[in-house]
Design a protein around this motif. Structure first.
Motif, PDB file in Angstrom:
ATOM      1  N   PRO A  42       0.808  -1.226   0.000  1.00 47.41           N
ATOM      2  CA  PRO A  42       0.000   0.000   0.000  1.00 47.41           C
ATOM      3  C   PRO A  42       0.844   1.281   0.000  1.00 47.41           C
ATOM      4  O   PRO A  42       0.462   2.274  -0.635  1.00 47.41           O
ATOM      5  CB  PRO A  42      -0.834  -0.106   1.279  1.00 47.41           C
ATOM      6  CG  PRO A  42      -0.926  -1.560   1.548  1.00 47.41           C
ATOM      7  CD  PRO A  42       0.402  -2.112   1.110  1.00 47.41           C
ATOM      8  N   ALA A  43       1.982   1.282   0.684  1.00 50.47           N
ATOM      9  CA  ALA A  43       2.861   2.467   0.676  1.00 50.47           C
ATOM     10  C   ALA A  43       3.414   2.708  -0.726  1.00 50.47           C
ATOM     11  O   ALA A  43       3.518   3.851  -1.175  1.00 50.47           O
ATOM     12  CB  ALA A  43       3.991   2.300   1.688  1.00 50.47           C
ATOM     13  N   ASP A  56       8.115   8.914   5.993  1.00 52.64           N
ATOM     14  CA  ASP A  56       7.734   7.686   6.692  1.00 52.64           C
ATOM     15  C   ASP A  56       6.339   7.811   7.307  1.00 52.64           C
ATOM     16  O   ASP A  56       5.552   6.867   7.257  1.00 52.64           O
ATOM     17  CB  ASP A  56       8.763   7.347   7.782  1.00 52.64           C
ATOM     18  CG  ASP A  56      10.067   6.832   7.197  1.00 52.64           C
ATOM     19  OD1 ASP A  56      10.087   6.445   6.004  1.00 52.64           O
ATOM     20  OD2 ASP A  56      11.077   6.821   7.929  1.00 52.64           O
ATOM     21  N   LYS A  57       6.035   8.963   7.855  1.00 53.02           N
ATOM     22  CA  LYS A  57       4.719   9.187   8.464  1.00 53.02           C
ATOM     23  C   LYS A  57       3.620   9.113   7.397  1.00 53.02           C
ATOM     24  O   LYS A  57       2.569   8.503   7.612  1.00 53.02           O
ATOM     25  CB  LYS A  57       4.689  10.548   9.162  1.00 53.02           C
ATOM     26  CG  LYS A  57       3.462  10.785  10.002  1.00 53.02           C
ATOM     27  CD  LYS A  57       3.584  12.098  10.775  1.00 53.02           C
ATOM     28  CE  LYS A  57       2.393  12.305  11.678  1.00 53.02           C
ATOM     29  NZ  LYS A  57       2.514  13.538  12.463  1.00 53.02           N
ATOM     30  N   GLU A  58       3.864   9.714   6.244  1.00 52.60           N
ATOM     31  CA  GLU A  58       2.890   9.671   5.148  1.00 52.60           C
ATOM     32  C   GLU A  58       2.716   8.235   4.637  1.00 52.60           C
ATOM     33  O   GLU A  58       1.601   7.804   4.342  1.00 52.60           O
ATOM     34  CB  GLU A  58       3.335  10.580   4.001  1.00 52.60           C
ATOM     35  CG  GLU A  58       3.237  12.056   4.302  1.00 52.60           C
ATOM     36  CD  GLU A  58       3.874  12.915   3.213  1.00 52.60           C
ATOM     37  OE1 GLU A  58       3.276  13.958   2.903  1.00 52.60           O
ATOM     38  OE2 GLU A  58       4.949  12.535   2.681  1.00 52.60           O
ATOM     39  N   LYS A  59       3.822   7.496   4.542  1.00 54.34           N
ATOM     40  CA  LYS A  59       3.744   6.101   4.112  1.00 54.34           C
ATOM     41  C   LYS A  59       2.910   5.278   5.088  1.00 54.34           C
ATOM     42  O   LYS A  59       2.084   4.464   4.674  1.00 54.34           O
ATOM     43  CB  LYS A  59       5.141   5.486   4.007  1.00 54.34           C
ATOM     44  CG  LYS A  59       5.944   5.929   2.828  1.00 54.34           C
ATOM     45  CD  LYS A  59       7.287   5.226   2.867  1.00 54.34           C
ATOM     46  CE  LYS A  59       8.275   5.832   1.913  1.00 54.34           C
ATOM     47  NZ  LYS A  59       9.602   5.198   2.011  1.00 54.34           N
ATOM     48  N   ASP A  60       3.156   5.490   6.387  1.00 55.21           N
ATOM     49  CA  ASP A  60       2.407   4.743   7.398  1.00 55.21           C
ATOM     50  C   ASP A  60       0.910   5.032   7.307  1.00 55.21           C
ATOM     51  O   ASP A  60       0.082   4.122   7.368  1.00 55.21           O
ATOM     52  CB  ASP A  60       2.912   5.067   8.803  1.00 55.21           C
ATOM     53  CG  ASP A  60       4.288   4.483   9.088  1.00 55.21           C
ATOM     54  OD1 ASP A  60       4.728   3.585   8.335  1.00 55.21           O
ATOM     55  OD2 ASP A  60       4.927   4.932  10.065  1.00 55.21           O
ATOM     56  N   ILE A  66      -5.052   2.350   3.043  1.00 53.54           N
ATOM     57  CA  ILE A  66      -5.294   1.426   1.935  1.00 53.54           C
ATOM     58  C   ILE A  66      -5.525   0.018   2.462  1.00 53.54           C
ATOM     59  O   ILE A  66      -6.436  -0.693   2.020  1.00 53.54           O
ATOM     60  CB  ILE A  66      -4.129   1.467   0.917  1.00 53.54           C
ATOM     61  CG1 ILE A  66      -4.105   2.827   0.213  1.00 53.54           C
ATOM     62  CG2 ILE A  66      -4.238   0.325  -0.094  1.00 53.54           C
ATOM     63  CD1 ILE A  66      -2.868   3.077  -0.633  1.00 53.54           C
ATOM     64  N   HIS A  67      -4.733  -0.394   3.435  1.00 54.77           N
ATOM     65  CA  HIS A  67      -4.856  -1.734   4.026  1.00 54.77           C
ATOM     66  C   HIS A  67      -6.243  -1.930   4.641  1.00 54.77           C
ATOM     67  O   HIS A  67      -6.904  -2.937   4.387  1.00 54.77           O
ATOM     68  CB  HIS A  67      -3.750  -1.919   5.073  1.00 54.77           C
ATOM     69  CG  HIS A  67      -3.742  -3.240   5.748  1.00 54.77           C
ATOM     70  ND1 HIS A  67      -3.310  -4.380   5.139  1.00 54.77           N
ATOM     71  CD2 HIS A  67      -4.116  -3.599   7.000  1.00 54.77           C
ATOM     72  CE1 HIS A  67      -3.417  -5.397   5.984  1.00 54.77           C
ATOM     73  NE2 HIS A  67      -3.906  -4.950   7.117  1.00 54.77           N
ATOM     74  N   VAL A  68      -6.691  -0.967   5.419  1.00 51.27           N
ATOM     75  CA  VAL A  68      -8.000  -1.070   6.076  1.00 51.27           C
ATOM     76  C   VAL A  68      -9.123  -1.027   5.042  1.00 51.27           C
ATOM     77  O   VAL A  68     -10.064  -1.823   5.098  1.00 51.27           O
ATOM     78  CB  VAL A  68      -8.167   0.029   7.147  1.00 51.27           C
ATOM     79  CG1 VAL A  68      -9.598   0.104   7.644  1.00 51.27           C
ATOM     80  CG2 VAL A  68      -7.213  -0.225   8.308  1.00 51.27           C
ATOM     81  N   THR A  69      -9.024  -0.120   4.090  1.00 47.48           N
ATOM     82  CA  THR A  69     -10.058  -0.021   3.058  1.00 47.48           C
ATOM     83  C   THR A  69     -10.172  -1.330   2.275  1.00 47.48           C
ATOM     84  O   THR A  69     -11.281  -1.829   2.033  1.00 47.48           O
ATOM     85  CB  THR A  69      -9.744   1.144   2.099  1.00 47.48           C
ATOM     86  OG1 THR A  69      -9.709   2.359   2.860  1.00 47.48           O
ATOM     87  CG2 THR A  69     -10.778   1.255   1.000  1.00 47.48           C
TER      88      THR A  69
END
Length: 152
Positions: A42-43, A56-60, A66-69
């Protein structure tokens, strides 16, 4: 099959998708599927969409979103599908978990160059990813089935 049953299936699938996504996330906390410094699929998708390097914060944040969706959306689709074709829910969801793995991390995700093929990573990572899809599927079916008994 009524539209009311499809709505009930979607509701149960939504709640089950939330629970299953949490279960798979916790699973991966204890049984990692990649090195900590390796970007998640997703990142990578988020970086491709934004066409820039993310912090890194934006990637997280993007990765979690995306993972939850995807996890919850799959749960909704599973819940609705279970109303139309109940056989999908057989085996406490284990056959679904196998198919879900085969259609994601076993094929499409590496084909899109979002992560290496399972044969190209540490064996423990490949096993953890494979098993994580069963954790997701079994949780998905247990919660969906439990809820569906009460959503009449």
């Amino acid at each position: 099959m009524t539209s009311e049953n499809l709505l009930k299936g979607a509701l149960c699938g939504f709640v089950a998708g939330v629970a299953a996504t949490i279960a798979k996330t916790v699973w991966e906390d204890y049984f990692p599927v990649r090195d900590e410094d390796t970007d998640t699929p997703p990142a990578i998708i988020a970086q491709r969409i934004t066409e820039r390097t993310l912090s890194d914060k934006e990637k997280d944040r993007a990765s979690m979103g995306i993972h939850v969706t995807f996890g919850v959306g799959t749960g909704v689709l599973y819940g609705v599908s279970g109303e139309v074709v109940p056989e999908i829910t057989s085996g406490l969801g284990a056959p679904f978990g196998l198919g879900f793995y085969a259609l994601t991390h076993g094929s499409v995700v590496p084909a899109l160059d979002l992560e290496p093929w399972p044969t190209e990573v540490k064996p423990a990572y490949a096993v953890n990813e494979f098993a994580g899809h069963f954790v997701y599927a079994l949780t998905l079916e247990a919660v969906r089935r439990g809820m569906r008994r009460y959503v009449v």
